[in-house]
Each structure stands twice: as C-alpha cells, then as structure tokens.
Design a protein around this motif. Structure first.
Motif, PDB file in Angstrom:
ATOM      1  N   ARG A   1      30.000 -54.709 -88.669  1.00 21.42           N
ATOM      2  CA  ARG A   1      30.505 -54.482 -87.306  1.00 21.42           C
ATOM      3  C   ARG A   1      30.396 -55.717 -86.419  1.00 21.42           C
ATOM      4  O   ARG A   1      30.992 -55.778 -85.353  1.00 21.42           O
ATOM      5  N   PHE A   2      29.570 -56.675 -86.847  1.00 18.69           N
ATOM      6  CA  PHE A   2      29.432 -57.887 -86.036  1.00 18.69           C
ATOM      7  C   PHE A   2      30.747 -58.681 -86.101  1.00 18.69           C
ATOM      8  O   PHE A   2      31.225 -58.987 -87.200  1.00 18.69           O
ATOM      9  N   PRO A   3      31.314 -59.052 -84.948  1.00 15.32           N
ATOM     10  CA  PRO A   3      32.635 -59.695 -84.976  1.00 15.32           C
ATOM     11  C   PRO A   3      32.659 -61.058 -85.652  1.00 15.32           C
ATOM     12  O   PRO A   3      33.700 -61.493 -86.121  1.00 15.32           O
ATOM     13  N   TYR A   4      31.529 -61.742 -85.719  1.00 15.56           N
ATOM     14  CA  TYR A   4      31.546 -63.113 -86.260  1.00 15.56           C
ATOM     15  C   TYR A   4      30.821 -63.241 -87.603  1.00 15.56           C
ATOM     16  O   TYR A   4      30.554 -64.349 -88.051  1.00 15.56           O
ATOM     17  N   SER A   5      30.469 -62.104 -88.221  1.00 19.14           N
ATOM     18  CA  SER A   5      29.726 -62.179 -89.490  1.00 19.14           C
ATOM     19  C   SER A   5      30.629 -62.596 -90.648  1.00 19.14           C
ATOM     20  O   SER A   5      30.157 -63.094 -91.664  1.00 19.14           O
ATOM     21  N   GLY A   6      31.935 -62.364 -90.492  1.00 20.90           N
ATOM     22  CA  GLY A   6      32.868 -62.666 -91.587  1.00 20.90           C
ATOM     23  C   GLY A   6      32.882 -61.586 -92.654  1.00 20.90           C
ATOM     24  O   GLY A   6      33.496 -61.761 -93.708  1.00 20.90           O
TER      25      GLY A   6
ATOM     26  N   LEU B   1      17.628 -67.614 -89.450  1.00 22.65           N
ATOM     27  CA  LEU B   1      18.865 -66.958 -89.895  1.00 22.65           C
ATOM     28  C   LEU B   1      19.925 -67.042 -88.795  1.00 22.65           C
ATOM     29  O   LEU B   1      19.590 -67.063 -87.606  1.00 22.65           O
ATOM     30  N   ASP B   2      21.205 -67.060 -89.199  1.00 19.02           N
ATOM     31  CA  ASP B   2      22.288 -67.087 -88.207  1.00 19.02           C
ATOM     32  C   ASP B   2      22.217 -65.864 -87.297  1.00 19.02           C
ATOM     33  O   ASP B   2      22.569 -65.922 -86.121  1.00 19.02           O
ATOM     34  N   HIS B   3      21.807 -64.739 -87.877  1.00 22.50           N
ATOM     35  CA  HIS B   3      21.610 -63.525 -87.092  1.00 22.50           C
ATOM     36  C   HIS B   3      20.202 -63.022 -87.417  1.00 22.50           C
ATOM     37  O   HIS B   3      19.996 -62.386 -88.445  1.00 22.50           O
ATOM     38  N   PRO B   4      19.226 -63.314 -86.540  1.00 19.98           N
ATOM     39  CA  PRO B   4      17.842 -62.989 -86.886  1.00 19.98           C
ATOM     40  C   PRO B   4      17.602 -61.489 -87.048  1.00 19.98           C
ATOM     41  O   PRO B   4      17.929 -60.706 -86.163  1.00 19.98           O
ATOM     42  N   SER B   5      17.044 -61.108 -88.186  1.00 24.71           N
ATOM     43  CA  SER B   5      16.528 -59.750 -88.342  1.00 24.71           C
ATOM     44  C   SER B   5      15.091 -59.790 -87.850  1.00 24.71           C
ATOM     45  O   SER B   5      14.490 -60.858 -87.763  1.00 24.71           O
ATOM     46  N   GLN B   6      14.545 -58.650 -87.502  1.00 25.66           N
ATOM     47  CA  GLN B   6      13.227 -58.690 -86.861  1.00 25.66           C
ATOM     48  C   GLN B   6      12.297 -57.585 -87.347  1.00 25.66           C
ATOM     49  O   GLN B   6      11.352 -57.213 -86.658  1.00 25.66           O
ATOM     50  N   CYS B   7      12.578 -57.044 -88.526  1.00 24.44           N
ATOM     51  CA  CYS B   7      11.803 -55.882 -88.982  1.00 24.44           C
ATOM     52  C   CYS B   7      10.297 -56.159 -89.012  1.00 24.44           C
ATOM     53  O   CYS B   7       9.505 -55.336 -88.604  1.00 24.44           O
TER      54      CYS B   7
ATOM     55  N   LEU C   1      23.158 -61.284 -97.128  1.00 23.85           N
ATOM     56  CA  LEU C   1      22.116 -60.388 -97.651  1.00 23.85           C
ATOM     57  C   LEU C   1      20.708 -60.907 -97.363  1.00 23.85           C
ATOM     58  O   LEU C   1      19.738 -60.142 -97.396  1.00 23.85           O
ATOM     59  N   MET C   2      20.594 -62.205 -97.056  1.00 25.03           N
ATOM     60  CA  MET C   2      19.270 -62.743 -96.728  1.00 25.03           C
ATOM     61  C   MET C   2      18.722 -62.113 -95.443  1.00 25.03           C
ATOM     62  O   MET C   2      17.532 -62.195 -95.163  1.00 25.03           O
ATOM     63  N   PHE C   3      19.581 -61.484 -94.688  1.00 25.44           N
ATOM     64  CA  PHE C   3      19.192 -60.688 -93.519  1.00 25.44           C
ATOM     65  C   PHE C   3      18.070 -59.714 -93.921  1.00 25.44           C
ATOM     66  O   PHE C   3      17.131 -59.480 -93.170  1.00 25.44           O
ATOM     67  N   CYS C   4      18.178 -59.165 -95.113  1.00 23.58           N
ATOM     68  CA  CYS C   4      17.134 -58.269 -95.660  1.00 23.58           C
ATOM     69  C   CYS C   4      16.305 -58.987 -96.736  1.00 23.58           C
ATOM     70  O   CYS C   4      15.099 -58.793 -96.848  1.00 23.58           O
ATOM     71  N   ALA C   5      17.016 -59.807 -97.537  1.00 25.81           N
ATOM     72  CA  ALA C   5      16.370 -60.388 -98.724  1.00 25.81           C
ATOM     73  C   ALA C   5      15.374 -61.479 -98.380  1.00 25.81           C
ATOM     74  O   ALA C   5      14.562 -61.853 -99.231  1.00 25.81           O
ATOM     75  N   LYS C   6      15.399 -61.982 -97.173  1.00 18.45           N
ATOM     76  CA  LYS C   6      14.423 -63.008 -96.801  1.00 18.45           C
ATOM     77  C   LYS C   6      13.020 -62.527 -97.203  1.00 18.45           C
ATOM     78  O   LYS C   6      12.202 -63.303 -97.683  1.00 18.45           O
TER      79      LYS C   6
END
Lengths: 95, 312
Positions: free
Chosen positions: B87-92, B219-225, B104-109
């Motif tokens: 849904r992110f407009p710039y994620s591609g 990350l280009d889009h930081p996850s923060q879990c 996937l590194m958003f989670c796989a990090k």
C-alpha cells in the motif's frame, strides 16, 4: 480484579491493560510496524512498581468479600496466558 | 593516449578481472538462489554431533523457527506485505512479483538476517511458500510447507558467525571458515575449522542487534517491532540494573540456548512480583444514605526484568 460476595455474586470488577505499543492520540490501537507516530508508552517499566487502586461501594449488609486478582499476558485477540493469580478473603467489619 | 598509457590501462583492466586471492579467501560463496540453498548454508544439524545438548535447547526455542513463529510470525509477515508494503506509494511493490530482498528485510532484518545473502527470487519464494502454507488443507503438504518455512531460522551460524562480531573495525569481519564464541583455536568441523573470539557474545548489546532500539533507521522504511534493547539501555540501566539478557534468559533461568519469554514458567517467575492487599472502609456519606461499606483493593506489580513488559 474481581470482588465477589460469599455466594459468588460479583460485587465489582475492573481491569487494567498495559500495552506494548499503545494507543495513538485518537485512541486507536497501533500495532503495525509502519504506524510509527503519536504512540503512548503504556508498558510496565523495568525495576518500577506499578500500583493500581480499586475503590468500590459494597452492599450494606455484607460481612465478607472475596477478591481475586489475575495477571494475564495477552497475545492477540482472545488468546491470553495466566501469569499470576491471587485470591483473598477480606472481612467487612466496622471498628 | 600514448601506446604506453594504453597498455598500462589494458593491464589494469585485466588485473581487475583476475580473482584476488585475499578477497577470495574471505568472500561469500555468492547469493543463494533458493530457500533450500540458503537453509543449507545456515543449517545447524552438523553442530548437533558435538553440541547435542545445546542443539536440543535451541531446537525448542523460537530462534529455531524465527520465520514461522508460534506460528504467528509467518502470517504477520504476509500482513506486513499486504497491508503495509503493497500500500505504500513509493515501495515499488504492487504484487508479489515485485518483492525483493530489500522489501523483505523489513521483517528479515531480525527474523532472517542471512536473507541479505540471497537473491530476490528467494524473497519471492519465501512469500509464495508462506501463502501456500496459509491456504493448504492437505496435512502432508502442510507439514512439508511448514518444514520449509522452519528451515529458515536463527541457527548456530547466525549468532556464532554472521552476527558474532559487532565492532568490526576492532574485532574484524566474520570469516566463513570460523565459528565465534569464547575460545580461539581449532574447531573439529571441516566446514568451519577455526574458532574465533566474539567479545560481545555474552553482552546485552549482542541480543540488541535484533531485539533492538525501535525504528531501524538503516532501512528505507524503518520497521520498529523490536524495542527491548532500547528499554534496557534507557530505562533499566538508568535505574541501576546491571544484568545482561544472557544472565536472565540463559543462565539464571537454566534454559541455556532455549531462550524463552512469557511462555516459560521460569521466566514468568523471574519477571514479575505481584502483591494484593484488600481492606474495607465505612463512609459516612450523608443522613439519608447513612454509612456505606466500601472496598479498597491495592495491586502492586513489580517489573523485575531488564526491559518493558509487555514487548513483542
């Protein structure tokens, strides 16, 4: 936390939730990793004591109440694991 | 350019194409092209031969199924893709075919850091496998898909090689022929014949690489879990806390490499102290209503851990 009379009738019940990420300023739950904004930290902080007080009115002729306190770890939805439980009887006596 | 200059330039170009013996020795074997290849590269079963007890402890931990989870992690990864990344407009990313390792590194990090050693095809294979597992009704096929997801995990080599050295300018870069721990010397394993020292392996900062400080700004889009290490550093330590993650989750709990949290009775006992006190009051409200009995229940919860509770 639940208080019951001698017959098991619930006199008072309340609960307090400590949340991993918390609520946003509109009061909506924000669990998503991409929802990084306007969050309140509602967790139990390390090496700190969190105190909760529950004050409630009891029926006039009551002699004794049973209080049970349960601490759960909630995962998601309805799933929860019991971490701690204590049941206490306390007399209602006017000195 | 003179003939002399042309020859020097040509020789320089040829030299760049030749394998560099120093680089070749320590370079990675190239990107894994399938889940099976990546899983084999990080397979822990050969460690079991000598470290059986540790292997069995690890096998029971969530590290052994870091992509599958309880199994809550795998579906959550799909939710992050469908409700987030797509849904992110710039994620591609609009469809599964657009997913790359970077996405996937958003989670796989944290759930599979070795994914950075795989091609984008592996990232797409992971997503397809999880989705197939979520839809599968046939028990045998379900089991096979689950085993495939479970083959991707935080195994021995993730902690004892890939993530073993944190301060690389001081301690060097992890070498593919070495496993890292407390000793230096020879190691009886033909694939990893050397042992090296990992100075931070017993420190909280080591776990903090994944159980982190909040948003992953690299990350280009930081996850923060993951926020545990942030809480450890900025709340527990300032309160005078001085134990490490390993002290409680491995040593005091007696769980060793079966690192657990709230699902473990040992950890729950160590985590919280609760005290309940109850008393009655009599409130002389007014003439009409008279004296009213009231109950007061006081609950105290002491968080004995080195971090906030709860945390993901």
């Amino acid at each position: 936390m639940t208080a019951k009379d001698e017959n098991g009738k619930v006199l008072y019940s309340n609960e307090k939730e400590y949340l991993e990420i918390g609520l946003d300023v509109d009061g909506y739950m924000r669990y998503g990793a991409w929802q990084i904004k306007e969050l309140l930290d509602l967790t139990l902080q390390p090496l700190k004591v969190q105190e909760e007080n529950y004050l409630f009115v009891l029926p006039k002729k009551i002699k004794e109440a049973n209080v049970s306190v349960s601490v759960y770890y909630k995962i998601s939805g309805k799933k929860k694991d019991l971490l701690y439980e204590e049941v206490k009887k306390f007399p209602i006596v006017q000195e | 350019m003179s003939w002399k200059e042309r020859i020097i330039a040509l020789l320089g170009g040829v030299a760049l194409l030749l394998p560099n013996p120093i680089l070749a020795k320590s370079s990675s074997p190239g990107k894994a092209k399938t889940i099976a290849e990546l899983a084999a590269r990080y397979d822990s079963t050969s460690c079991k031969e000598c470290h059986e007890e540790i292997y069995e402890e690890w096998e029971n931990s969530l590290h052994a199924r870091s992509m599958l989870g309880t199994p809550r992690t795998a579906p959550t990864i799909i939710t992050a893709i469908e409700k987030g990344i797509k849904r992110f407009p710039y994620s591609g990313v609009k469809k599964d075919e657009d997913i790359t390792v970077k996405h996937l590194m958003f989670c796989a990090k944290c759930h599979l850091p070795q994914l950075d050693e795989a091609t984008d095809d592996v990232a797409r294979e992971i997503v397809a496998t999880i989705k197939a597992w979520m839809k599968e009704d046939d028990d045998d096929k379900l089991e096979a898909l689950e085993a495939k997801i479970e083959s991707l995990n935080i195994g021995c080599l993730v902690c004892h090689q890939k993530k073993a050295l944190i301060h690389k300018w001081a301690d060097g870069y992890p070498q593919s022929d070495t496993v890292y721990g407390s000793q230096v010397g020879e190691h009886e394993d033909e694939n990893h014949p050397k042992m090296g020292k990992a100075p931070a392996l017993g420190e909280a900062i080591f776990c903090g690489q994944c159980h982190g400080q909040g948003p992953n700004f690299e990350l280009d889009h930081p996850s923060q879990c993951a926020t545990l290490y942030g809480s450890y550093l900025f709340a527990y330590i300032p309160e005078g806390g001085h134990e490490s993650c390993q002290d409680c989750h491995m040593k005091k709990s007696g769980l060793g490499h079966d690192m657990q949290a709230y699902r473990s009775e040992e950890m729950v006992k160590m985590a919280l102290d609760c005290e309940v006190d109850a008393q009655s009051y009599f409130w002389r409200k007014n003439k009409k209503e008279g004296v009213i009995p009231m109950g007061l229940v006081r609950v105290e919860i002491f968080n004995k851990t080195g971090h906030v509770v709860p945390d993901g």
